[in-house]
Design an enzyme around this catalytic site. Structure first.
Site, mmCIF file in Angstrom:
data_model
loop_
_atom_site.group_PDB
_atom_site.id
_atom_site.type_symbol
_atom_site.label_atom_id
_atom_site.label_comp_id
_atom_site.label_asym_id
_atom_site.label_seq_id
_atom_site.Cartn_x
_atom_site.Cartn_y
_atom_site.Cartn_z
ATOM 1 N N ASN A 10 0.843 -1.189 0.000
ATOM 2 C CA ASN A 10 0.000 0.000 0.000
ATOM 3 C C ASN A 10 0.878 1.238 0.000
ATOM 4 O O ASN A 10 2.013 1.185 0.474
ATOM 5 C CB ASN A 10 -0.859 0.042 1.264
ATOM 6 N N ASP A 24 -5.132 -5.273 2.296
ATOM 7 C CA ASP A 24 -6.377 -6.005 2.575
ATOM 8 C C ASP A 24 -6.278 -7.471 2.163
ATOM 9 O O ASP A 24 -6.912 -8.325 2.766
ATOM 10 C CB ASP A 24 -7.541 -5.341 1.841
ATOM 11 N N LYS A 49 11.240 -17.253 -8.176
ATOM 12 C CA LYS A 49 10.762 -16.177 -9.026
ATOM 13 C C LYS A 49 9.891 -16.730 -10.166
ATOM 14 O O LYS A 49 10.290 -17.687 -10.838
ATOM 15 C CB LYS A 49 11.966 -15.419 -9.615
ATOM 16 N N PRO A 65 -6.171 -10.638 7.968
ATOM 17 C CA PRO A 65 -6.945 -10.321 9.172
ATOM 18 C C PRO A 65 -7.005 -8.807 9.370
ATOM 19 O O PRO A 65 -6.084 -8.094 8.966
ATOM 20 C CB PRO A 65 -6.151 -10.992 10.299
ATOM 21 N N ASP A 66 -8.074 -8.333 9.966
ATOM 22 C CA ASP A 66 -8.187 -6.911 10.298
ATOM 23 C C ASP A 66 -7.606 -6.716 11.695
ATOM 24 O O ASP A 66 -8.213 -7.109 12.700
ATOM 25 C CB ASP A 66 -9.656 -6.476 10.241
ATOM 26 N N ILE A 67 -6.424 -6.137 11.748
ATOM 27 C CA ILE A 67 -5.679 -6.037 13.015
ATOM 28 C C ILE A 67 -6.449 -5.173 14.008
ATOM 29 O O ILE A 67 -6.653 -5.550 15.172
ATOM 30 C CB ILE A 67 -4.268 -5.454 12.751
ATOM 31 N N PHE A 74 -7.483 4.649 12.059
ATOM 32 C CA PHE A 74 -7.290 5.685 11.041
ATOM 33 C C PHE A 74 -8.090 5.305 9.799
ATOM 34 O O PHE A 74 -8.265 4.116 9.515
ATOM 35 C CB PHE A 74 -5.811 5.829 10.673
ATOM 36 N N LYS A 126 -16.735 3.851 9.471
ATOM 37 C CA LYS A 126 -15.610 2.972 9.822
ATOM 38 C C LYS A 126 -15.495 2.806 11.331
ATOM 39 O O LYS A 126 -15.189 1.726 11.832
ATOM 40 C CB LYS A 126 -14.315 3.537 9.242
ATOM 41 N N LYS A 184 -15.497 -0.891 12.856
ATOM 42 C CA LYS A 184 -14.336 -1.434 13.570
ATOM 43 C C LYS A 184 -14.616 -1.578 15.060
ATOM 44 O O LYS A 184 -13.843 -2.226 15.768
ATOM 45 C CB LYS A 184 -13.124 -0.509 13.376
HETATM 46 O O1 C5P Z 1 -10.316 -1.257 6.851
HETATM 47 P P1 C5P Z 1 -9.640 0.010 6.522
HETATM 48 O O2 C5P Z 1 -8.285 -0.192 5.932
HETATM 49 O O3 C5P Z 1 -10.428 0.965 5.727
HETATM 50 O O4 C5P Z 1 -9.466 0.719 7.970
HETATM 51 C C1 C5P Z 1 -8.398 1.498 8.285
HETATM 52 C C2 C5P Z 1 -7.980 1.283 9.733
HETATM 53 O O5 C5P Z 1 -7.930 -0.084 10.063
HETATM 54 C C3 C5P Z 1 -6.602 1.777 10.021
HETATM 55 O O6 C5P Z 1 -6.560 2.173 11.377
HETATM 56 C C4 C5P Z 1 -5.722 0.572 9.765
HETATM 57 O O7 C5P Z 1 -4.496 0.660 10.446
HETATM 58 C C5 C5P Z 1 -6.610 -0.531 10.292
HETATM 59 N N1 C5P Z 1 -6.458 -1.807 9.609
HETATM 60 C C6 C5P Z 1 -5.914 -2.882 10.276
HETATM 61 N N2 C5P Z 1 -5.824 -4.101 9.659
HETATM 62 C C7 C5P Z 1 -6.277 -4.277 8.400
HETATM 63 C C8 C5P Z 1 -6.834 -3.199 7.702
HETATM 64 C C9 C5P Z 1 -6.889 -1.981 8.329
HETATM 65 O O8 C5P Z 1 -5.485 -2.713 11.421
HETATM 66 N N3 C5P Z 1 -6.178 -5.462 7.847
#
Ligand code: C5P
Length: 427
Positions: free
Chosen positions: A228, A297, A307, A325-327, A351, A365, A369
């Site tokens: 990213n 994502d 390679k 995973p969404d941390i 964020f 969001k 979250k």
């Molecule tokens: O889901 P999105 O990327 O739109 O949300 C942004 C927020 O979620 C940020 O705080 C980012 O650090 C956190 N995030 C995360 N793990 C992910 C995706 C986003 O901690 N896989």
């Protein structure tokens, strides 16, 4: 001759006025590290401080008062018998005007003098005579590794700290004498960071803050991957500001080329899975979690071991992806995060980098979250830049932090977070 033109300019513009209005006595005792005091003096002046240099006789063997006068823009004091002050009391006058006395380098002998309350020349005399509540004393030790390790030096350091001095750390590395070890004076930029931190209010004292920052990198094969856009600058600035505000800070950083803020424990990771594991591990000890990282994502379902070759036929590899995973959401689901706003809870901050409709997107969001505070910013306007503007969305509504340097915004955000925390609980 313009002496300042000879030195490099390591400070970003945003550091310009951080010591505006501060008057410092910069003391130099004898040691090879005096050359670093020259640059340190210049950085203090650039940061807006007025600097009065006081040197010991020994320091004058290493660097001249003329050089320090050129850099500070003020005549230097060396002797306690200097007749320039009308009352002939340089030790009183200089210490009464100062917001702090910073001795860099502080030699082993100088620290021994302080430990004994000796006052044989102007600099130690001034330290003894200063009003300790109004003019705190910061010491940047510098000496050979054997001198540093000697029980007498360590005893003296404990004594001066007990007497109220703020003793800065030393660096490990090559020494002027040719040996290698502990005892090098911190670099000028590090000393500046320490002085700025010293003057910063401490609303996060006793709290532990965990920050994720930068992008993640998801390997396709050993030479390629997806990532990213994120420089990590905002997250690093937040980690620095949290540490300056008194917190113990752990910074989980994706692949970025940024230096670690002083006093911050850094954990380097590459992929989202690594970042997830590190964040979950450190969240258990944290009071605040700030997720600034731009986590990928998706990751390739399987990274190729070797390679992937272009065979000339025009065929493109078929890549399959799986979701990372969404941390933030996972940390926010931990029982301690769920217990917010109870005392002892983990306070989670997310964020959102958006390209439009900041308020609506940030609100959505925040709900998705499950975090108490969501910070919105317009991504394409800030990626890689030193400036940003933030929109803070919590249960009470939205607060704008208008366009400023990431450094300033980080400090404001940390203050906003500190205001929202439940009363600290004894652990
Ligand atoms: O889901 P999105 O990327 O739109 O949300 C942004 C927020 O979620 C940020 O705080 C980012 O650090 C956190 N995030 C995360 N793990 C992910 C995706 C986003 O901690 N896989």
């Amino acid at each position: 001759m313009n002496a300042t033109a000879l030195l490099p300019d390591p400070l970003p513009a945003s550091s310009a006025a951080e010591l505006a209005g501060r008057h410092l006595v910069l003391g130099l005792s004898g040691g090879a590290a005096c050359f670093k005091a020259a640059e340190f003096c210049r950085l203090l002046v650039k940061a807006g401080a007025t600097v009065q240099v006081v040197m010991t006789e020994a320091a004058c063997q290493f660097i001249t008062p003329v050089a320090m006068q050129a850099l500070s823009g003020r005549p230097v004091y060396v002797s306690q018998w200097d007749a320039r002050p009308g009352n002939n009391m340089a030790h009183i006058n200089l210490s009464r005007e100062a917001d702090a006395v910073v001795v860099a380098p502080a030699s082993a002998d100088f620290i021994a003098q302080l430990a004994q309350g000796r006052a044989g020349e102007l600099l130690p005399l001034l330290c003894l005579a200063r009003p300790a509540d109004k003019a705190p004393l910061l010491l940047a030790p510098a000496m050979n590794r054997e001198m540093w390790a000697h029980p007498a030096t360590q005893r003296n350091l404990r004594q001066v700290a007990q007497d109220g001095a703020h003793v800065l750390g030393v660096a490990h590395g090559a020494q002027a004498c040719g040996e290698f070890g502990d005892g090098r004076m911190l670099e000028a930029g590090e000393l500046l960071e320490e002085v700025i931190a010293f003057f910063t209010p401490k609303p996060l004292a006793g709290r532990r803050v965990l920050v994720t920052a930068g992008p993640t990198f998801e390997a396709i094969d050993p030479v390629r991957g997806i990532t990213n856009l994120s420089s990590g600058k905002m997250g690093f600035a937040i980690a620095r500001a949290a540490r300056e505000a008194g917190a113990g800070v752990t910074l989980v950083a994706g692949p970025v080329g940024l230096p670690t803020p002083r006093g911050v424990a850094r954990v380097d990771v590459v992929s989202a899975l690594d970042m997830h594991a590190a964040a979950m591990r450190h969240a258990a000890q944290a009071d605040v979690f700030i997720a600034t990282a731009a986590v990928a994502d998706w990751r390739p379902a399987a990274a190729a071991a070797h390679k992937i070759k272009k065979d000339g036929s025009g065929a493109v590899p078929a890549l399959a992806f799986v979701e990372n995973p969404d941390i933030l959401a996972d940390v926010a689901r931990l029982p301690r995060a769920q217990s917010w706003p109870q005392p002892g809870a983990l306070y989670c901050v997310g964020f959102a980098a958006e390209s439009q409709d900041l308020l609506a997107n940030a609100q959505a969001k925040r709900a998705r979250k499950g975090v108490p505070l969501l910070v919105g910013n317009i991504g394409p306007a800030t990626f890689g830049k030193d400036h940003n503007a933030l929109l803070l969305v919590d249960e009470a509504g939205a607060t704008e932090l208008p366009r400023a340097s990431k450094r300033q915004l980080a400090r404001q955000l940390v203050a906003e977070i500190a205001r929202r925390l439940p009363v600290a609980q004894e652990r």
